[in-house]
Design an enzyme around this catalytic site. Structure first.
Site, PDB file in Angstrom:
ATOM      1  N   VAL A 170      37.714  41.259  46.165  1.00 20.78           N
ATOM      2  CA  VAL A 170      38.363  40.394  47.157  1.00 20.78           C
ATOM      3  C   VAL A 170      39.212  41.185  48.148  1.00 20.78           C
ATOM      4  O   VAL A 170      39.695  40.636  49.126  1.00 20.78           O
ATOM      5  CB  VAL A 170      39.224  39.302  46.479  1.00 20.78           C
ATOM      6  CG1 VAL A 170      38.347  38.319  45.735  1.00 20.78           C
ATOM      7  CG2 VAL A 170      40.264  39.900  45.539  1.00 20.78           C
ATOM      8  N   THR A 205      39.985  45.595  49.585  1.00 17.88           N
ATOM      9  CA  THR A 205      39.950  47.051  49.403  1.00 17.88           C
ATOM     10  C   THR A 205      40.907  47.683  50.403  1.00 17.88           C
ATOM     11  O   THR A 205      41.272  47.063  51.404  1.00 17.88           O
ATOM     12  CB  THR A 205      38.539  47.632  49.643  1.00 17.88           C
ATOM     13  OG1 THR A 205      38.098  47.243  50.948  1.00 17.88           O
ATOM     14  CG2 THR A 205      37.547  47.146  48.603  1.00 17.88           C
ATOM     15  N   GLY A 206      41.314  48.896  50.123  1.00 13.75           N
ATOM     16  CA  GLY A 206      42.197  49.609  51.041  1.00 13.75           C
ATOM     17  C   GLY A 206      42.425  51.006  50.536  1.00 13.75           C
ATOM     18  O   GLY A 206      41.799  51.441  49.565  1.00 13.75           O
ATOM     19  N   SER A 207      43.352  51.722  51.198  1.00 13.88           N
ATOM     20  CA  SER A 207      43.645  53.092  50.778  1.00 13.88           C
ATOM     21  C   SER A 207      44.233  53.103  49.368  1.00 13.88           C
ATOM     22  O   SER A 207      44.144  54.094  48.651  1.00 13.88           O
ATOM     23  CB  SER A 207      44.633  53.727  51.758  1.00 13.88           C
ATOM     24  OG  SER A 207      45.794  52.927  51.865  1.00 13.88           O
ATOM     25  N   PHE A 208      44.829  51.969  48.956  1.00 11.09           N
ATOM     26  CA  PHE A 208      45.446  51.864  47.635  1.00 11.09           C
ATOM     27  C   PHE A 208      44.424  51.808  46.509  1.00 11.09           C
ATOM     28  O   PHE A 208      44.711  52.176  45.373  1.00 11.09           O
ATOM     29  CB  PHE A 208      46.306  50.591  47.576  1.00 11.09           C
ATOM     30  CG  PHE A 208      45.492  49.329  47.782  1.00 11.09           C
ATOM     31  CD1 PHE A 208      44.836  48.718  46.716  1.00 11.09           C
ATOM     32  CD2 PHE A 208      45.358  48.769  49.048  1.00 11.09           C
ATOM     33  CE1 PHE A 208      44.070  47.572  46.904  1.00 11.09           C
ATOM     34  CE2 PHE A 208      44.596  47.632  49.242  1.00 11.09           C
ATOM     35  CZ  PHE A 208      43.945  47.032  48.162  1.00 11.09           C
ATOM     36  N   VAL A 252      41.027  45.311  44.892  1.00 10.59           N
ATOM     37  CA  VAL A 252      41.442  44.093  44.189  1.00 10.59           C
ATOM     38  C   VAL A 252      40.184  43.290  43.912  1.00 10.59           C
ATOM     39  O   VAL A 252      39.378  43.062  44.819  1.00 10.59           O
ATOM     40  CB  VAL A 252      42.418  43.240  45.028  1.00 10.59           C
ATOM     41  CG1 VAL A 252      42.821  41.975  44.249  1.00 10.59           C
ATOM     42  CG2 VAL A 252      43.658  44.037  45.411  1.00 10.59           C
ATOM     43  N   LYS A 297      44.361  44.229  40.491  1.00  8.76           N
ATOM     44  CA  LYS A 297      44.507  45.288  41.487  1.00  8.76           C
ATOM     45  C   LYS A 297      44.412  46.621  40.757  1.00  8.76           C
ATOM     46  O   LYS A 297      45.198  46.908  39.854  1.00  8.76           O
ATOM     47  CB  LYS A 297      45.850  45.166  42.211  1.00  8.76           C
ATOM     48  CG  LYS A 297      46.050  46.211  43.304  1.00  8.76           C
ATOM     49  CD  LYS A 297      47.336  45.945  44.078  1.00  8.76           C
ATOM     50  CE  LYS A 297      47.508  46.918  45.227  1.00  8.76           C
ATOM     51  NZ  LYS A 297      48.720  46.632  46.019  1.00  8.76           N
ATOM     52  N   ASP A 312      55.663  45.005  54.313  1.00 12.32           N
ATOM     53  CA  ASP A 312      54.312  44.806  54.865  1.00 12.32           C
ATOM     54  C   ASP A 312      53.960  43.317  54.926  1.00 12.32           C
ATOM     55  O   ASP A 312      52.889  42.901  54.498  1.00 12.32           O
ATOM     56  CB  ASP A 312      53.270  45.566  54.049  1.00 12.32           C
ATOM     57  CG  ASP A 312      51.950  45.754  54.813  1.00 12.32           C
ATOM     58  OD1 ASP A 312      51.950  45.566  56.058  1.00 12.32           O
ATOM     59  OD2 ASP A 312      50.926  46.066  54.185  1.00 12.32           O
TER      60      ASP A 312
END
Length: 403
Positions: free
Chosen positions: A77, A79-82, A85, A100, A196
């Site tokens: 659901v 995605t990112g640099s982290f 999820v 996550k 954020d």
């Protein structure tokens, strides 16, 4: 910036500002390095894909029996640099959760985990538990198991935009009020700045219309006198002091971001759609006008001698359409102030007259169902002035509260 619906075309106003701001060498610095991280149990498992099962053990503290629970990954659901999820289902209970999964530096504690463990509020996403998992490449991942909320404010906004409609004002009020309630809690009880706030990080239950602030990956407890990174917060929602490179900012950066979200819900599009850090400041100046020397000092004292071209502020009533309630415009103007100390607090925003409709005795959702919980205040009202408390708690709610 494109002309706002029913408002002036501001595109020509920013040329001189852009040249001047560019000379400031304001830029997007690199992301901060990994923060302190740490966590609980290590379990085996590969990268989550549809149908993949992750098992972990919970319990074992305070004489609680240990038990194994398993999650089947259903879909990604986010995605990112982290990291990633994904939505998952607990095989033992059938409960749907969000997990996550973030790459873990074994040398550090995980700040997001520490913060999430300290929070308990109806307008903040809740952490159910957490566990570590490893991959065949011996990488360590932290898995945060959270309650699952099916929609985001970003997707709700997109729905109305695709339908060429504005979000009904009752939902703008309901969503923003709950965002401010969540911020009031995180700013005062754990004493955390989210850093954020944006529509993607606000979750919405489409049935109850309950709202939850999520993604504490950038959040931090701010300590007076301690420097913080200024490159934080997504561009459209970044407070001007961050663009000015301030490192001693306060939770009022979240209030600015929330003001940008409110304006976006009212307009149907971002108020300050900058294409770079420099352009972001240009967009702000085209609406708020050139900051005064005192306002610049409040944001970052290093820039007080910098010469900006003098641009007049655009009146708020020209930004929004003619039928916009004056209370909505007034609240936006109180949130989007250059001087961080002049922005209202999250609780003061909740008490604003824009939200009075929510406090009416028999107020309900448009479909006749009751509102989600709006007045179950607890710790966040500690040390709050009695006059503000009475504005926050309508008479019908005071009868059911301890205040």
């Amino acid at each position: 910036m494109a002309a706002m619906p029913g408002g002036p075309d501001l595109a020509g106003a920013g040329g001189a500002v852009a040249v001047a701001v560019d000379a400031m060498q304001v830029d997007d610095p690199p992301r901060a390095s990994a923060e302190e991280k740490h966590g609980p149990t290590i379990m085996g498992g590969n990268d989550p894909v549809t149908g993949h099962i992750i098992s972990t053990t919970i319990g074992g503290k305070n004489d609680e029996p240990k038990r194994t629970i398993s999650y089947m990954a259903e879909r990604v659901v986010g995605t990112g640099s982290f990291g990633v999820v994904f939505q998952a289902k607990c095989l033992e209970t059938g409960e749907t959760v969000a997990i996550k999964k973030v790459l873990q530096d074994k040398r550090y504690k995980n700040r997001e985990l520490q913060i999430m463990r300290s929070m308990d509020h109806c307008n903040v996403i809740s952490l159910k538990h957490c566990f570590f998992s490893t991959t065949s490449r011996d990488e360590l991942f932290l898995n945060l198991v959270m309650e699952f909320v099916p929609e985001s404010l970003y997707r709700v906004l997109k729905h109305y935009k695709d339908m060429k409609q504005r979000m009904p004002l009752i939902y703008v009020k309901l969503y923003m009020y709950q965002i401010f309630r969540g911020l009031a809690y995180i700013h005062t009880v754990p004493g955390v700045c989210h850093r954020d706030i944006k529509p993607q990080n606000i979750l919405v239950d489409p049935l109850t219309h309950q709202v939850k602030v999520c993604d504490f990956g950038s959040a931090k407890m701010l300590i007076k006198g301690e420097a913080n990174i200024s490159y934080i917060c997504s561009r459209y929602y970044r407070a001007p002091e961050l663009i000015f490179g301030a490192t001693e900012y306060t939770t009022s950066i979240d209030i600015w971001s929330a003001g940008c979200v409110l304006a976006e819900l009212l307009l149907g599009q971002p108020l300050f759609p900058g294409e770079s850090a420099v352009d972001q400041l240009v967009e702000i100046i085209k609406v708020l006008g050139t900051p005064t020397r005192e306002e610049i000092r409040c944001m970052n004292p290093n820039y007080t001698e910098f010469k900006f071209p003098q641009i007049k502020a655009c009146p708020w009533h020209k930004i929004f359409h003619k039928r916009m309630p004056p209370e909505a415009i007034d609240l936006v103007s109180r949130l989007l102030q250059y001087s961080p100390n002049l922005r209202c607090t999250a609780l003061e925003a909740c008490a604003h007259s824009f939200f009075d409709e929510l406090r009416e005795p028999h107020a309900k959702l448009p479909n006749g169902r009751p509102f989600p919980p709006l007045f179950n205040f607890k710790q966040e009202l500690a040390n709050t002035h009695p006059e503000l408390v009475s504005r926050l708690l309508p008479e019908h709610a005071q009868r059911h509260s301890g205040f």
